[in-house]
Scaffold this active site. Structure first.
Site, mmCIF file in Angstrom:
data_model
loop_
_atom_site.group_PDB
_atom_site.id
_atom_site.type_symbol
_atom_site.label_atom_id
_atom_site.label_comp_id
_atom_site.label_asym_id
_atom_site.label_seq_id
_atom_site.Cartn_x
_atom_site.Cartn_y
_atom_site.Cartn_z
ATOM 1 N N ARG A 1 44.712 -73.677 -66.989
ATOM 2 C CA ARG A 1 44.192 -74.714 -66.167
ATOM 3 C C ARG A 1 43.102 -75.584 -66.818
ATOM 4 N NH1 ARG A 1 42.964 -70.447 -60.853
ATOM 5 N NH2 ARG A 1 45.148 -69.567 -61.075
ATOM 6 N N SER B 1 45.869 -73.048 -58.491
ATOM 7 C CA SER B 1 45.652 -72.237 -57.452
ATOM 8 C C SER B 1 44.485 -72.781 -56.565
ATOM 9 C CB SER B 1 45.295 -70.957 -57.979
ATOM 10 O OG SER B 1 45.076 -70.071 -56.747
ATOM 11 N N HIS B 2 43.486 -72.127 -56.386
ATOM 12 C CA HIS B 2 42.158 -72.443 -55.454
ATOM 13 C C HIS B 2 41.565 -73.605 -55.907
ATOM 14 C CE1 HIS B 2 40.825 -69.580 -58.265
ATOM 15 N NE2 HIS B 2 39.515 -70.082 -57.848
ATOM 16 N N LYS C 1 51.745 -71.810 -65.448
ATOM 17 C CA LYS C 1 51.613 -70.460 -65.689
ATOM 18 C C LYS C 1 53.083 -70.094 -65.906
ATOM 19 C CE LYS C 1 51.152 -67.626 -61.991
ATOM 20 N NZ LYS C 1 50.579 -66.349 -61.212
ATOM 21 N N ASP D 1 45.659 -70.425 -49.770
ATOM 22 C CA ASP D 1 45.044 -71.399 -50.855
ATOM 23 C C ASP D 1 45.897 -72.360 -51.224
ATOM 24 O OD1 ASP D 1 46.506 -69.679 -52.302
ATOM 25 O OD2 ASP D 1 45.300 -69.335 -54.021
ATOM 26 N N ASP E 1 48.172 -72.441 -53.809
ATOM 27 C CA ASP E 1 49.584 -72.096 -54.079
ATOM 28 C C ASP E 1 50.095 -71.100 -53.317
ATOM 29 O OD1 ASP E 1 47.799 -70.445 -55.233
ATOM 30 O OD2 ASP E 1 49.104 -69.996 -56.967
ATOM 31 N N ASP F 1 49.051 -67.808 -52.444
ATOM 32 C CA ASP F 1 49.064 -66.489 -52.969
ATOM 33 C C ASP F 1 47.750 -65.551 -52.337
ATOM 34 O OD1 ASP F 1 47.262 -67.534 -54.595
ATOM 35 O OD2 ASP F 1 48.487 -66.702 -56.516
ATOM 36 N N ARG F 2 47.019 -66.416 -51.920
ATOM 37 C CA ARG F 2 45.795 -65.625 -51.485
ATOM 38 C C ARG F 2 45.682 -65.710 -49.816
ATOM 39 N NH1 ARG F 2 40.355 -67.027 -54.587
ATOM 40 N NH2 ARG F 2 41.169 -67.182 -56.794
ATOM 41 N N SER G 1 39.136 -61.318 -54.461
ATOM 42 C CA SER G 1 39.136 -62.625 -54.436
ATOM 43 C C SER G 1 40.255 -63.103 -53.199
ATOM 44 C CB SER G 1 39.463 -63.289 -55.811
ATOM 45 O OG SER G 1 40.637 -62.594 -56.302
ATOM 46 N N LYS H 1 50.446 -61.707 -55.548
ATOM 47 C CA LYS H 1 49.782 -61.500 -54.459
ATOM 48 C C LYS H 1 50.387 -62.710 -53.265
ATOM 49 C CE LYS H 1 45.630 -64.345 -56.062
ATOM 50 N NZ LYS H 1 45.520 -64.464 -57.186
ATOM 51 N N ARG I 1 29.837 -64.548 -61.612
ATOM 52 C CA ARG I 1 30.140 -63.855 -60.387
ATOM 53 C C ARG I 1 29.277 -62.526 -60.459
ATOM 54 N NH1 ARG I 1 34.087 -67.140 -58.457
ATOM 55 N NH2 ARG I 1 36.120 -67.511 -59.512
HETATM 56 C C1 G16 Z 1 43.601 -65.776 -59.925
HETATM 57 C C2 G16 Z 1 44.018 -64.556 -60.401
HETATM 58 C C3 G16 Z 1 43.383 -63.308 -59.740
HETATM 59 C C4 G16 Z 1 41.949 -63.285 -59.963
HETATM 60 C C5 G16 Z 1 41.479 -64.720 -59.350
HETATM 61 C C6 G16 Z 1 39.841 -64.756 -59.820
HETATM 62 O O1 G16 Z 1 43.847 -66.073 -58.784
HETATM 63 O O2 G16 Z 1 45.235 -64.460 -59.907
HETATM 64 O O3 G16 Z 1 43.930 -62.098 -59.836
HETATM 65 O O4 G16 Z 1 41.460 -62.322 -59.062
HETATM 66 O O5 G16 Z 1 41.929 -65.592 -60.162
HETATM 67 O O6 G16 Z 1 39.573 -64.873 -61.039
HETATM 68 P P1 G16 Z 1 38.342 -65.209 -61.670
HETATM 69 O O7 G16 Z 1 37.213 -64.352 -60.999
HETATM 70 O O8 G16 Z 1 38.445 -64.977 -63.142
HETATM 71 O O9 G16 Z 1 38.077 -66.661 -61.394
HETATM 72 P P2 G16 Z 1 44.334 -67.399 -58.360
HETATM 73 O O10 G16 Z 1 44.591 -67.359 -56.981
HETATM 74 O O11 G16 Z 1 43.301 -68.604 -58.785
HETATM 75 O O12 G16 Z 1 45.480 -67.691 -59.210
#
Ligand code: G16
Length: 543
Positions: free
Chosen positions: A22, A113-114, A126, A277, A279, A281-282, A365, A376, A496
């Protein structure tokens, strides 16, 4: 059409994080940046001749340009077929679903993603493997290693193709099949959940608000919730995917999904609220004036899984990421099944799911999913909750409170300190690491430390070990403080801080969360000197 071999040179920093590579759009659109990374993926995954690749993204800015480049490169590497979502659109769980259904050798998901989108926002890419899940660390490490030695990439000089018309076109020997992004996914959801019972809920007057956040899940939610299940038109808000997500932040939490939260707080609020979110998945689940934490959501779905046709046989196990609360562990214990604790990142669930050691997985998350795909899945969680509402004929709040009454409540919160100085963040983590050995047995406020370590994980299936996956300070009563740095941000570092306290007594289940966790928040602040080291008096986001 001809295949060209173009000279290039390694580009620094192409290391995949928690979920793919990213970077800012400006970085991704630099000459040869995308090409170098895609070439490194293709070099790593081996012979692509005769294989099928699934391709799609969340529709963010630069998606359509990147799709054309990836197609030309896939053709130059001998792929026989690419299954491409119409308009370059496929949610992350839909990519996983299509890979599995068609026996593809893998897929490329274009998404950050988010993370925010638009010309000044983020882009990402990815690779998912043949089981439909994110490439495990040994593959992402090999991709990164390859980026550091790359000298050439291969690409066809074919013209752009039409991304918006269903059907087949050719680039070199490769067939590009433009597919309906929703159809396969919707069919799978119909097999897993009781659509008649959910449809009856809507027919009986249940009102829902699903916030697509102008990201990829809007078309999926509209097709499934409104068109197939009969939710009233307008139940899906912000349902049109936009390249900049309408200027919003497509991260479904109570802070970013403020429009949904405002609606769910009104006197005539819908019965059920949800958001997904960038993409898809959340998921975030909301009742009337009542937020469900992702950790509780996993535990509640696990405790009630057999209401859904796809899970009638029960669960083989549950898996959660380490920072996710222990609520699911209590359900697993009651069901007599194992609960696995993995590092953050959905990729760590893949082996457990493939080996049928876990059926449901979840992360704090806002990620929940199961063995139906290897990602997810936001809308899946929404449908699971609707199936649960239909089976129980109770409100979201009643279901959660009943769960707490049975299992106790895991008070839980995450504090994010976003965009802090990377060096200061690393020093903060090192400083806490330096204290860990001396913590066990120490009294901190009302707590006594039982265990303090930097979490490492040995995969029970392939024996691979992942170190330094987050600092945990566990108290004798099971309360926890966890600290880690995000692996998905693109600006500075994000610290975090995760806080958890278990409360068995139902009379104590109504304390405001931040108050219930106040003692732990103070301890974490002192141990890590958070204000001093980050220069911040308060977290950027508290969920
Ligand atoms: C991604 C991963 C998740 C992870 C999240 C937060 O989510 O797929 O498994 O929990 O990032 O990661 P971090 O705490 O390292 O920012 P997504 O939805 O961004 O693909």
């Amino acid at each position: 059409m001809a295949i060209q071999v173009i000279n290039t040179a390694p580009i620094a920093g192409q290391q995949p994080g928690t979920s793919g590579l990213r970077k800012k759009v400006g970085v991704f659109s630099e000459p040869q940046y995308l090409e170098n990374f895609v070439q490194s993926v293709f070099d790593t995954v081996g012979d692509c001749h005769g294989q099928t690749l699934v391709l799609g993204g969340d529709g963010r800015y630069y998606n359509r340009t990147a799709i054309q480049t990836v197609l030309r490169m896939a053709a130059a590497h001998g792929y026989a077929r690419v299954l491409l979502g119409r308009g370059g659109i496929l949610s992350t769980p839909a990519v996983s679903c299509v890979i599995r259904k068609h026996g593809a050798s893998g897929g490329l998901i274009l998404s950050a993603s988010h993370n925010p989108g638009g010309p000044d926002g983020d882009f990402g890419i990815k690779y998912n493997i043949a089981n439909g899940g994110p490439a495990p660390e040994k593959i992402t490490d090999a991709i990164f290693a390859r980026t550091k030695e790359l000298k050439q990439y291969r690409i066809s000089d074919a013209p752009d193709i039409d991304l918006d018309t269903l059907g087949e076109v050719r680039i070199e020997q490769m067939v590009v099949e433009v597919i309906d992004p929703v159809a396969h996914y919707a069919e799978l959801m119909q097999q897993l959940f009781d659509f008649d019972a959910i449809g009856a809920l809507f027919a009986g007057g249940l009102r829902i608000c699903f916030d697509g956040m102008h990201a990829v899940s809007g078309p999926y939610a509209t097709a499934i919730l409104e068109d197939m299940l009969g939710a009233p038109k307008g139940s899906v808000i912000n349902g049109l995917p936009l390249a900049d997500f309408g200027g919003g932040h497509p991260d479904p939490n109570p802070v970013n999904a403020h429009e949904l939260i405002a609606r769910m707080s009104q006197d005539d609020a819908p019965d059920f609220g949800a958001a997904s979110d960038g993409d898809g998945d959340r998921n975030m689940i909301v009742g009337r004036r009542f937020d469900v934490t992702p950790s509780d959501s996993l535990a509640i779905l696990a405790a009630n899984a057999t209401v859904a046709p796809g899970y009638r046989e029960g669960l083989t196990g549950i898996a959660r990421s380490m920072p996710t609360s222990g609520a699911a562990d209590r359900v697993a214990a009651a069901l007599g099944i194992p609960c696995f604790e993995t590092p953050t990142g959905w990729k760590f669930f893949g082996n457990l799911l493939d080996a049928d050691m876990a059926t449901l997985c979840g992360e704090e998350s806002y990620g929940t999913g199961s063995n139906h795909v290897r990602e997810k899945d936001g809308l899946w969680a929404v449908l699971f909750w609707l199936n649960l509402l239909a089976a129980k004929q109770q409100s979201v709040e009643e279901i959660v409170r009943a769960h707490w009454a049975t299992y106790g409540r895991n008070y839980y919160s995450r504090h994010d300190y976003e965009g802090i100085d990377s060096a200061a963040a690393a020093q903060l983590m090192d400083a806490v690491r330096g204290q860990l050995a001396g913590l066990p047995g120490r009294q901190l406020g009302q707590y006594t430390v039982a265990l303090a370590d930097d979490f490492s994980y040995t995969d029970p299936v392939d024996g691979s070990v992942s170190y330094k996956q987050g600092i945990r300070i566990i108290m004798t009563d099971g309360s926890r403080i966890v600290l880690r740095l995000s692996g998905t941000g693109t600006e500075g570092a994000t610290l975090r801080l995760y806080l958890e306290r278990y409360e068995a007594d139902p009379a104590q289940h109504g304390i405001p969360t931040q108050q219930a966790l106040g003692g732990l928040i103070a301890i974490a602040g002192q141990l890590a000197q958070i204000s001093e080291r980050t220069g911040r008096d308060a977290p950027t986001v508290t969920t």
